[in-house]
Design a protein around this motif. Structure first.
Motif, short mmCIF file in Angstrom:
data_model
loop_
_atom_site.label_atom_id
_atom_site.label_comp_id
_atom_site.label_asym_id
_atom_site.label_seq_id
_atom_site.Cartn_x
_atom_site.Cartn_y
_atom_site.Cartn_z
N ARG A 30 -18.75 -3.48 -0.93
CA ARG A 30 -17.73 -3.76 -1.95
C ARG A 30 -16.53 -4.46 -1.33
O ARG A 30 -15.95 -5.37 -1.94
CB ARG A 30 -17.30 -2.46 -2.64
N LEU A 31 -16.14 -4.04 -0.12
CA LEU A 31 -15.03 -4.70 0.56
C LEU A 31 -15.33 -6.18 0.78
O LEU A 31 -14.48 -7.05 0.57
CB LEU A 31 -14.76 -4.03 1.91
N ARG A 43 -19.49 1.08 0.29
CA ARG A 43 -18.04 0.78 0.38
C ARG A 43 -17.80 -0.49 1.18
O ARG A 43 -16.97 -1.32 0.79
CB ARG A 43 -17.30 1.96 1.02
N THR A 62 0.85 -1.19 0.00
CA THR A 62 0.00 0.00 0.00
C THR A 62 0.89 1.24 0.00
O THR A 62 2.13 1.13 -0.01
CB THR A 62 -0.92 0.02 1.24
N ALA A 122 -5.26 -3.55 -3.16
CA ALA A 122 -6.32 -2.54 -3.28
C ALA A 122 -7.30 -2.63 -2.11
O ALA A 122 -7.77 -1.60 -1.59
CB ALA A 122 -7.06 -2.73 -4.60
N LEU A 123 -7.59 -3.86 -1.67
CA LEU A 123 -8.49 -4.05 -0.52
C LEU A 123 -7.89 -3.44 0.74
O LEU A 123 -8.58 -2.70 1.48
CB LEU A 123 -8.73 -5.55 -0.31
N ASP A 141 -7.86 3.62 4.03
CA ASP A 141 -8.58 4.88 3.81
C ASP A 141 -9.75 5.03 4.76
O ASP A 141 -10.09 6.15 5.18
CB ASP A 141 -9.07 4.95 2.35
N LEU A 142 -10.41 3.91 5.09
CA LEU A 142 -11.56 3.95 6.00
C LEU A 142 -11.16 3.91 7.46
O LEU A 142 -12.01 4.13 8.34
CB LEU A 142 -12.49 2.75 5.71
N TYR A 197 -21.22 5.04 2.50
CA TYR A 197 -20.41 4.25 3.43
C TYR A 197 -20.82 2.78 3.38
O TYR A 197 -19.97 1.88 3.32
CB TYR A 197 -20.59 4.82 4.84
N GLN A 217 -5.62 -1.16 0.95
CA GLN A 217 -5.55 0.30 0.78
C GLN A 217 -6.90 0.93 1.09
O GLN A 217 -6.98 1.99 1.75
CB GLN A 217 -5.12 0.65 -0.64
N GLU A 218 -7.99 0.29 0.66
CA GLU A 218 -9.33 0.79 0.96
C GLU A 218 -9.59 0.75 2.47
O GLU A 218 -10.19 1.68 3.03
CB GLU A 218 -10.36 -0.05 0.21
#
Length: 390
Positions: free
Chosen positions: A253-254, A250, A22, A96-97, A103-104, A247, A99-100
């Motif tokens: 999607r995770l 998101r 990340t 990517a997961l 971010d959260l 929210y 990193q998401e």
């Protein structure tokens, strides 16, 4: 974030492998890590091939007990190899997961308190440590068992002649027990056993960490909805409801990404575990020595603990996802604008579609999955017992 992932990263690192990268954790692949990773997997693959040949020869000779014993080892290797190869294949998606999730992730003491971060981190760390310790004890019990037998029964108590033995049954095309190759094989099989165990532990702990954070976000969203004080002003309340929907999307999607990355390894894990539990239980009922029963019992407990931990987190995700619908209904919405109330109906309807951890499309993982697996294992166990007696 690193504290959630530290145990998983420890076992990944011991294999010379980096599961994700990340912005805060840039890639650090080196030649040494690549040599450790591919060397360990090649060694594990060779050991698996030797065990498969041994299984074929045992079946040809009609030796059911040895065939069943080797099949449990083959299953252990298969799950380990599958998990580590899927993690390597899905590394971009996993990066990517993570990193998401970064971010959260809550930042600052106030946000951490709102998310109850310490509670979730403490739970994840305790389960990860105890699970990793259990598997660590398992694999080194198997690896060091022949040496301990030699020291205790032959050298110390002098009750029987043990001789040189290897920790696992496999086909070796030369006479190895009276020359230096015994020590080479002993080291190679110890490394192979640790490689397979670490591949499974690291992937399971990665799932534990990610699932805990998904549950944390679901629960935070539910509390935010239930405790929010509505103003009755549509423009202001509409901005809040839009943030909630974004929210929620998101988080969903995770969950989909987690299922996409780990779905096939989890399905194979459940399939193989049902056979391994059956095989180990069968070995324990055919009159093996007491010290061997201790070793097999530890293997059985570890296999069942692995399945239960996955099912436990699957149930937590399912409960947290549906809990949002209850929280929305409990909000003080009676004096809200009619448009806001209609929007709540849509959120409740979506939240009532339970989000599951999935072993592909074939299996939704909850605690009831554990019951189904044990039932399948018992049926195979009964079949094996019938074949063995006859």
């Amino acid at each position: 974030m690193d504290k959630f992932m530290k145990y998983a990263n420890f076992f990944f690192t011991s294999l010379g492998f980096e599961a994700y990268s990340t912005e805060s954790r840039p890639p650090t692949d080196s030649l040494r890590n690549k040599l450790v990773f591919w060397g360990s997997l090649a060694n594990l693959g060779i050991a698996g091939l030797g065990e498969f040949i041994y299984f074929y020869l045992a079946i040809a000779e009609g030796n059911l007990l040895e065939a069943v014993t080797v099949m449990s080892y083959i299953g252990f290797i298969t799950v380990g190899l599958t998990k580590i190869f899927f993690i390597k294949w899905k590394k971009p998606a996993l990066s990517a997961l993570v990193q998401e999730l970064e971010d959260l992730f809550p930042r600052g003491k106030v946000q951490e308190a709102k998310f109850k971060l310490e509670e979730y981190l403490g739970s994840c760390s305790r389960i990860s440590f105890n699970y990793g310790l259990l598997y660590f004890i398992l694999i080194w019990t198997f690896n060091l068992y022949p040496i301990m037998e030699l020291i205790v029964f032959e050298k110390w108590l002098m009750v029987r002649e043990v001789g040189k033995m290897l920790p696992y049954l496999l086909y070796i095309p030369w006479k190895w027990d009276d020359n230096w190759t015994y020590y080479m094989l002993l080291v190679a099989l110890n490394i192979a056993g640790y490689t397979s165990a670490s591949a499974q532990i690291s992937t399971d702990l990665l799932l534990c960490s990610v699932a805990t954070q998904v549950v944390m976000h679901f629960d935070y969203l539910a509390r935010s909805m239930e405790n929010h004080n509505l103003s009755g002003d549509w423009p202001e309340d509409s901005r809040f409801i839009c943030e909630v929907v974004r929210y929620h999307e998101r988080i969903l999607r995770l969950s989909d990404v987690v299922n996409n990355i780990l779905g096939i390894p989890l399905l194979l894990n459940f399939m193989v575990s049902s056979f391994v539990i059956c095989f180990v239980g069968f070995q324990m009922t055919v009159g093996v020595s007491p010290d061997m029963i201790t070793k097999l019992f530890l293997y059985l407990v570890s296999s069942m603990s692995q399945v239960y931990m996955i099912c436990h987190y699957g149930q937590m995700v399912a409960d947290a996802s549906t809990g949002l619908s209850v929280a929305v209904y409990n909000q003080n919405w009676s004096h809200a604008d009619a448009r806001y109330q209609r929007a709540l109906i849509l959120i409740i309807a979506r939240a009532q579609k339970t989000t599951y951890l999935k072993a592909t499309i074939f299996l939704d993982i909850t605690r009831s999955t554990m019951t189904d697996l044990l039932q399948i294992s018992y049926k195979f166990f009964a079949l094996l017992r019938t074949m063995y007696v006859q």
